[in-house]
Design an enzyme around this catalytic site. Sequence first.
Site, PDB file in Angstrom:
ATOM      1  N   GLN A 153       2.501   4.810  -4.583  1.00 47.80           N
ATOM      2  CA  GLN A 153       2.034   4.420  -5.528  1.00 47.80           C
ATOM      3  C   GLN A 153       0.440   4.879  -6.007  1.00 47.80           C
ATOM      4  OE1 GLN A 153       0.296   1.259  -2.053  1.00 47.80           O
ATOM      5  NE2 GLN A 153       1.097   2.478  -1.039  1.00 47.80           N
ATOM      6  N   ASP A 193      -6.959  12.139   3.233  1.00 49.28           N
ATOM      7  CA  ASP A 193      -6.037  10.394   2.117  1.00 49.28           C
ATOM      8  C   ASP A 193      -6.203  10.511   1.479  1.00 49.28           C
ATOM      9  OD1 ASP A 193      -5.521   8.324   2.877  1.00 49.28           O
ATOM     10  OD2 ASP A 193      -7.829   6.904   3.022  1.00 49.28           O
ATOM     11  N   GLU A 194      -4.873   9.486   1.109  1.00 45.52           N
ATOM     12  CA  GLU A 194      -4.474   8.520  -0.703  1.00 45.52           C
ATOM     13  C   GLU A 194      -4.095  10.595  -1.210  1.00 45.52           C
ATOM     14  OE1 GLU A 194      -3.935   6.142  -1.114  1.00 45.52           O
ATOM     15  OE2 GLU A 194      -5.064   4.647  -0.351  1.00 45.52           O
ATOM     16  N   ARG A 213       1.419  -6.117  -3.141  1.00 41.39           N
ATOM     17  CA  ARG A 213       0.125  -7.093  -3.019  1.00 41.39           C
ATOM     18  C   ARG A 213       0.287  -8.167  -1.677  1.00 41.39           C
ATOM     19  NH1 ARG A 213      -1.770  -3.029  -1.167  1.00 41.39           N
ATOM     20  NH2 ARG A 213       0.041  -2.073  -1.963  1.00 41.39           N
ATOM     21  N   LYS A 233      -1.492   2.519   7.851  1.00 42.08           N
ATOM     22  CA  LYS A 233      -2.150   3.883   7.332  1.00 42.08           C
ATOM     23  C   LYS A 233      -3.821   4.891   8.436  1.00 42.08           C
ATOM     24  CE  LYS A 233      -4.234   4.708   4.391  1.00 42.08           C
ATOM     25  NZ  LYS A 233      -4.677   4.920   2.572  1.00 42.08           N
ATOM     26  N   THR A 234      -4.616   3.068   8.621  1.00 42.45           N
ATOM     27  CA  THR A 234      -5.193   3.629   8.543  1.00 42.45           C
ATOM     28  C   THR A 234      -5.890   3.700  10.637  1.00 42.45           C
ATOM     29  OG1 THR A 234      -6.671   2.463   6.589  1.00 42.45           O
ATOM     30  CG2 THR A 234      -8.091   3.093   8.645  1.00 42.45           C
TER      31      THR A 234
END
Length: 759
Positions: free
Chosen positions: A260, A229-230, A615, A42-43
Amino acid sequence: MTEQLLARFEREWLASLNDKQREVVENLQGPLLVLAGAGTGKTRVLTVRLAMLVIEKCAYPSQILAATFTNKAAREIVRRVESLLGADAHRMALGTFHSLSVRLLRRYGDAIGIRRDFTIIDTEDQVRLLKEILQDMSLVAERSSARGLVWCIQRWKDRALIPNSVPEEEAQMFAEGRAREVYRTYQKRLLALGACDFGDLILQCVELLRENNHILQECRERYRYLLIDEYQDTNIAQYLWMRLLAEGHKNLCCVGDDDQSIYGWRGAEVGNILRFEKDFPNAHVVRLERNYRSRPHILSAAAGLISSNKQRMGKTLWTEEDENASGGICGNAQELVSVRGFYDGESEARFIAEEIEALRRREQATYGEVAILVRTIAQMRVFEEAFLYHDIPYRVVGGARFYEREEIRDVVAYLRSCAQSADDLAFARIANKPARGIGSVSLRKLSYFARERGMPMQEAVDSAIEEGIVKGRAANALAELKNKLEGWRNDIERLPLRQLAEKIIEQSGYSYYWENKTDEQSRKENIRELFSALHEVENLENFLEHVALVADGEDGSEEGRVGVMTMHAAKGLEFDAVFLPGWEEGLFPMQRSLEEKGEKALEEERRLAYVALTRARKYVMVGHAQARRIFGQVRSNSPSRFITEIPKEVVEISDEREVRLSIKYDSSYQHKMHSALSHQQEELSSGHIARQSVQQVFAESRTKNSIKRKIGIFKAGDRCKHGQLGEGRVVAVEKNSLTVAFPNKGVYYIDPDYVVTID
């Protein structure tokens, strides 16, 4: 951008993107929703898209606004964009929601009466201000709830509720039904002080843009491209903030993952991302599903689990990694998610510590690439102690280590003051906790007086009062505290340690110290977990020594340490190996959450499980225990429903409570066991699991030589008792373990540290 930089951009950045990532980068006009699954890059995509807006001359850098949730995320995006655009990156309005809001209020805030040089107050200042307001309103009895009101007002601001719009039923629940009046007065006082709290930074921006159309139009013209973002973590106020700015040009890119969304307890509204297409009917939706982090079996487990949620947009993570070719972390060609059952939480922690050591010995995971993810902070204690025993370096992420938390240090200070009257540090810590009217000035006078006389502060209390060193309310409170300490000191030999601790915090008033504070529940749960630890040692002296050793186990280095953290704190992180203990009904999903919010809470708990699983890069172990002492109570637990929702084909189940006899023993040995079981049926009642910890039955501290020493106590035929399995009979004594038969439960291998003989 020079031709050289442009060529580098295309070669090193664009060429590295997969098809879906390029779709995000190249779709620059109109509303765009990017559903970015865990580990999908994503980043990198956000960075390239921001650069592309400038390269394609859609906007000048100063016309781009990008909002993140953390300063760390903002810094990382700035660093990456800077590597592409150079100094132009700093002309973008890129930061957290709060920092961007500060910019707007500094520029335009005077339109709604906010000074441009306003200050931002913290939580302690909020509490202090609300206490003053409650006193002014003659709500003195409500003074202790000031922290609760801070939390309440913050939640209202998260929902963009000004005082007049707070629902009546909610307003009636606080401050004797005068919560609206308190909120209104609080806002007026902030305005008079030239101050804002953190909730105001967003709320006041919304009010500013709503009430001043010319400012709204100017901001829309200034910021022609928005990136959020998020997005799944936005609350209602942040949603309105974004919506107001984007409505004009609709050049909006929201990036997030509905699977998430795990922060509903602090105001996040998953509905914001779920209704994006309704809010922006012509929106383009791109799903980033190719995962670059986790092994296929982990992705399959996570996908199967989250598919049980109804409120989701839907996506399936996949990877091109050939699992057979790369080999598993444990050396298997085909790795599976390990699901293991344990007798209790202590045996679970011990196994995980030993498994971490095994991974390290095989050079398949370093300490720094291993994490323990728990549902609640109170679960951490047994792991901290297991790691201390095994000499495993660890770090608590996102919070203090268990014995370093304020409430734990306070209770331990009470116990220290009872055990040793000369412990001035402990005495000074508890003297005014809870508030007794013993101020810092009185304590300093007593301390100076005691040092002059060469005696401890506790012993100096009477003399200091007689000589007038300490007077009035402080003198009475010190005398009363000293008398209580002497009484509790007399109880040390008479009462069990846990009972003594409970008596102390009750009679001292400390049990009420955290009431009506925002984190009251977690503080009290930690104290109850401390009481669990009191079962594991013989006496107060041993306990205080144990605490000192645990607290001294930190050497200050953060690298090369096993991470111990809550699942919430792990979001955004990744590890080679992840251990997920405590997957039991009532603990995970959390019963309290289900009772409060029902199906909505269950779906958020399931999303939390999804986050925890994703994770991991290579290895995941999910643990559950038959009985667990947590929050000060022992509970018999059934495995979490989430375990059954993981596809069976990617799970390997093992349970240390199961006994497989057919290939282990010869006929004579089988006969001995069946005889023992028959004998037990005549002697013992069956079917009941004792609700007490292993350590309560056998309190001797475990040492490296304890197994060898304890084995010699037992012989075949002895009756014995186990904390969870009840009474049984020793069938055989092995080199390092006992074989014990329990009526109606089976035959088990037992560590000798976990049973006691019965005469």
